[in-house]
Design an enzyme around this catalytic site. Structure first.
Site, mmCIF file in Angstrom:
data_model
loop_
_atom_site.group_PDB
_atom_site.id
_atom_site.type_symbol
_atom_site.label_atom_id
_atom_site.label_comp_id
_atom_site.label_asym_id
_atom_site.label_seq_id
_atom_site.Cartn_x
_atom_site.Cartn_y
_atom_site.Cartn_z
ATOM 1 C CE LYS A 11 -3.860 -2.309 2.336
ATOM 2 N NZ LYS A 11 -5.007 -2.246 3.258
ATOM 3 C CE1 TYR A 51 -9.612 -2.427 0.201
ATOM 4 C CE2 TYR A 51 -8.560 -0.763 -1.134
ATOM 5 C CZ TYR A 51 -8.651 -1.998 -0.387
ATOM 6 O OH TYR A 51 -7.236 -2.298 0.023
ATOM 7 C CB THR A 93 -6.943 -5.298 10.082
ATOM 8 O OG1 THR A 93 -7.650 -6.470 9.320
ATOM 9 C CG2 THR A 93 -7.527 -4.248 9.271
#
Ligand code: GDP
Length: 140
Positions: A11, A51, A93
């Site tokens: 990312k 997403y 996460t």
């Protein structure tokens, strides 16, 4: 039976911090082979589409803005039981909850800027891989 492929993105926080090479090393050391890889940047529309499953979640706008804010590296990875094995490698996460030695523990800065994506099912791994790579690129 579990599939042998998963999909990842490094990312924008991690590419921007110069962690791309170190993360790829960790992935290869963990026994994954890279079947396809590309350095690219998502437009806002691309990130919204990728997403779309999260469109009802409160952080969707923030996620879309963040994921289109800088370069990402997309890759298809191969290993036995790839989806679960890769999620073990990246960790929880929220990096504050990620186990020692996981990629998110080592490189992520927050729950949003959490260094890497890993598919959560064989079905999503196939869909997400197809978002970035053509049939020809995927079958190498
Ligand atoms: P993952 O499967 O571990 O990536 O986690 P999820 O599928 O639950 O969320 C997808 C992505 O949305 C995460 O990797 C984060 O980048 C982001 N995200 C998840 N929870 C939050 C949150 O509470 N706030 C923000 N800003 N982003 C979040």
């Amino acid at each position: 039976m579990s599939g042998n492929r998963t999909f990842t993105m490094i990312k924008p926080d991690a590419t921007g911090a110069g962690h791309t090479g170190k993360i790829i090393d960790k992935i290869i050391e963990a026994g994954f082979s890279i079947k396809a890889m590309k350095w690219t940047q998502l437009s806002k529309e691309d990130a919204q589409a990728f997403y779309a499953v999260h469109s009802e979640r409160p952080f969707y706008e923030e996620l879309v803005d963040y994921m289109s804010s800088g370069p990402i590296v997309a890759a298809i990875l191969e290993k036995d039981n790839a989806v679960a094995s890769f999620r073990d490698l990246i960790g929880a996460t929220n990096p504050a909850e990620a186990a020692e030695g996981t990629i998110r523990k080592m490189f992520a800065t927050s729950i949003a800027a959490n260094a890497v994506h890993g598919s959560d099912s064989d079905e999503n791994a196939a869909i997400e891989g197809s978002f970035y790579f053509s049939e020809r690129e995927k079958t190498k």
